[in-house]
Scaffold this motif. Structure first.
Motif, mmCIF file in Angstrom:
data_model
loop_
_atom_site.group_PDB
_atom_site.id
_atom_site.type_symbol
_atom_site.label_atom_id
_atom_site.label_comp_id
_atom_site.label_asym_id
_atom_site.label_seq_id
_atom_site.Cartn_x
_atom_site.Cartn_y
_atom_site.Cartn_z
ATOM 1 N N CYS A 141 -19.885 -12.418 26.287
ATOM 2 C CA CYS A 141 -21.216 -11.748 26.305
ATOM 3 C C CYS A 141 -21.688 -11.424 24.804
ATOM 4 C CB CYS A 141 -21.332 -10.519 27.044
ATOM 5 S SG CYS A 141 -22.748 -9.596 26.934
ATOM 6 N N HIS A 142 -20.744 -11.231 23.931
ATOM 7 C CA HIS A 142 -20.797 -10.434 22.736
ATOM 8 C C HIS A 142 -20.393 -11.135 21.569
ATOM 9 C CE1 HIS A 142 -21.331 -6.854 25.133
ATOM 10 N NE2 HIS A 142 -20.351 -6.882 25.770
ATOM 11 N N PHE A 143 -20.224 -12.623 21.485
ATOM 12 C CA PHE A 143 -19.818 -13.148 20.238
ATOM 13 C C PHE A 143 -21.092 -13.467 19.281
ATOM 14 C CE2 PHE A 143 -15.670 -15.462 21.067
ATOM 15 C CZ PHE A 143 -15.069 -14.270 21.282
ATOM 16 N N GLY A 149 -22.859 -9.080 19.475
ATOM 17 C CA GLY A 149 -24.192 -9.439 20.116
ATOM 18 C C GLY A 149 -24.149 -9.008 21.386
ATOM 19 N N ILE A 150 -25.494 -9.232 21.956
ATOM 20 C CA ILE A 150 -25.545 -8.898 23.325
ATOM 21 C C ILE A 150 -26.360 -10.304 23.978
ATOM 22 C CG2 ILE A 150 -26.349 -7.493 25.362
ATOM 23 C CD1 ILE A 150 -24.429 -5.846 23.895
ATOM 24 N N VAL A 196 -25.786 -12.550 38.649
ATOM 25 C CA VAL A 196 -24.221 -12.265 38.857
ATOM 26 C C VAL A 196 -23.774 -11.501 37.614
ATOM 27 C CG1 VAL A 196 -22.023 -13.695 39.083
ATOM 28 C CG2 VAL A 196 -24.000 -14.744 40.073
ATOM 29 N N MET A 197 -23.042 -10.479 37.826
ATOM 30 C CA MET A 197 -22.486 -9.611 36.956
ATOM 31 C C MET A 197 -21.031 -9.700 36.952
ATOM 32 S SD MET A 197 -24.985 -6.563 38.157
ATOM 33 C CE MET A 197 -25.515 -7.573 39.460
ATOM 34 N N THR A 198 -20.608 -9.829 35.778
ATOM 35 C CA THR A 198 -19.138 -9.888 35.500
ATOM 36 C C THR A 198 -18.514 -8.709 35.751
ATOM 37 O OG1 THR A 198 -19.344 -9.482 33.122
ATOM 38 C CG2 THR A 198 -19.216 -11.909 33.843
ATOM 39 N N HIS A 199 -19.243 -7.547 35.469
ATOM 40 C CA HIS A 199 -18.722 -6.164 35.698
ATOM 41 C C HIS A 199 -19.745 -5.284 35.266
ATOM 42 C CE1 HIS A 199 -18.415 -6.783 31.045
ATOM 43 N NE2 HIS A 199 -18.153 -5.332 31.099
ATOM 44 N N LEU A 200 -19.747 -4.060 35.462
ATOM 45 C CA LEU A 200 -20.702 -3.183 35.622
ATOM 46 C C LEU A 200 -20.926 -2.153 34.339
ATOM 47 C CD1 LEU A 200 -20.937 -2.229 39.426
ATOM 48 C CD2 LEU A 200 -22.111 -4.118 38.232
ATOM 49 N N HIS A 248 -24.363 -4.832 30.513
ATOM 50 C CA HIS A 248 -24.457 -6.175 31.158
ATOM 51 C C HIS A 248 -25.329 -6.036 32.573
ATOM 52 C CE1 HIS A 248 -20.574 -7.888 29.321
ATOM 53 N NE2 HIS A 248 -20.641 -6.631 29.018
ATOM 54 N N VAL A 249 -25.691 -5.145 32.646
ATOM 55 C CA VAL A 249 -26.717 -4.789 34.193
ATOM 56 C C VAL A 249 -28.194 -4.245 33.593
ATOM 57 C CG1 VAL A 249 -24.788 -4.079 35.279
ATOM 58 C CG2 VAL A 249 -25.990 -2.267 34.176
ATOM 59 N N GLY A 250 -28.610 -4.270 32.414
ATOM 60 C CA GLY A 250 -29.734 -3.427 32.178
ATOM 61 C C GLY A 250 -31.004 -4.187 32.764
ATOM 62 N N TRP A 251 -31.058 -5.680 32.129
ATOM 63 C CA TRP A 251 -32.214 -6.222 32.937
ATOM 64 C C TRP A 251 -32.365 -6.497 34.368
ATOM 65 C CZ3 TRP A 251 -36.656 -6.744 30.617
ATOM 66 C CH2 TRP A 251 -36.774 -6.213 29.446
#
Length: 290
Positions: A267-269, A59-60, A114-118, A122-125
């Motif tokens: 993020c993805h589970f 998932g996202i 807050v971004m965990t990484h780029l 993980h940054v689209g919105w």
């Protein structure tokens, strides 16, 4: 598409952009071993794995923290109308803005992103397309990102080696708007999120820990893409930039969260999209949150 959780006095919501049986395990995990996987396959929760089509459910999602006066979005998914090389992400057209509003999140009320990484999912919105340009989605927020990742992905973008245009359409416009803050050694963000290094998946990946009234939760970024990695911690994804460091980070994380009973929020589970990690003999097991 919206879930709600509590860490002590702090409310957390997750907004699911999409999920489904999307990834072949042999492709997402280069070290995947079918015989090893089969030994614990039956421990995966229902609907996390579809053997008939040989697909893992991935998932996202975006996470939102409501902590006092702060409304904090943690990671921002893929975003709408953005060109991406993976068909499942290319030019999405979802109702995420409406789902955020349903969760009580108005764009102008968000105080921090807050971004965990780029990585691009993980940054689209961070941005939406307005008046012919990519503009900040949350106009009054400070966008907080790891400095090491910014430098790394900036170089990839400028050199032409980036795998997609996410840095140009979702990160750079934030910097140009003067809304970016870089994490480079800070211990805390937004008066409630403790910063922890989680290097490996990317050079600057971070985790963010929440603690309230004796309860703990952690936004674990991409230490894991799927619970199969909890059962088999030696499996990196094909997207890990520093493989050796990724494995070391994963093992340290597993040891810590299993010792303190923290709610792990990746993020993805697949649904319910978060859970707990328990000791299991010499290894670990996954317990979905209820």
């Amino acid at each position: 598409m919206i879930g709600r959780w509590r860490i002590g006095d702090i409310e957390v919501a997750n907004i699911v952009e999409y999920y489904g049986p999307t990834h072949q395990p042999e492709i997402v995990f280069p070290e995947f071993d079918r015989a090893v996987f089969a030994q614990r396959e039956n421990e995966l929760p229902p609907q996390h794995w579809y053997p008939g089509m040989n697909r893992l459910v991935i998932g996202i999602q975006l996470w939102v923290v409501f902590a006092g006066p702060n409304v904090i979005v943690v990671d921002t998914g893929v975003g709408n109308h953005k060109p991406r090389p993976a068909a499942r992400m290319n030019h999405l057209n979802t109702l995420v803005p409406l789902w955020l509003e349903a969760a009580g999140v108005k764009p102008e009320k968000v105080t921090h992103v807050v971004m965990t990484h780029l990585h691009g999912d993980h940054v689209g919105w961070n941005t939406v397309f307005q008046d012919g340009r990519w503009a900040p989605t949350f106009p009054n927020a400070r966008y907080v990102m790891p400095k090491r990742d910014f430098d790394y992905f900036k170089e990839l973008s400028e050199s032409g080696w980036a795998g997609d245009s996410s840095f140009a359409d979702s990160v750079l416009p934030i910097v140009q708007a003067g809304l970016a803050d870089f994490i480079d050694g800070q211990a805390e963000v937004a008066d409630c999120l403790r910063v922890a290094d989680a290097v490996g998946h990317t050079p600057g990946q971070l985790n963010f820990w929440l603690r309230s009234r004796g309860e703990t939760g952690v936004f674990s970024a991409d230490i894991f893409h799927h619970p199969a990695q909890i059962l088999n911690p030696a499996w990196n994804t094909a997207f890990c930039v520093l493989p050796d460091e990724a494995k070391s980070t994963r093992l340290r994380f597993l040891d810590e969260v299993s010792s303190i009973g923290a709610l792990v929020m990746p993020c993805h589970f697949p649904p319910p999209h978060c859970g707990f990690i328990r000791r299991h003999g010499d290894g670990f097991a996954y317990e979905p949150a209820t």
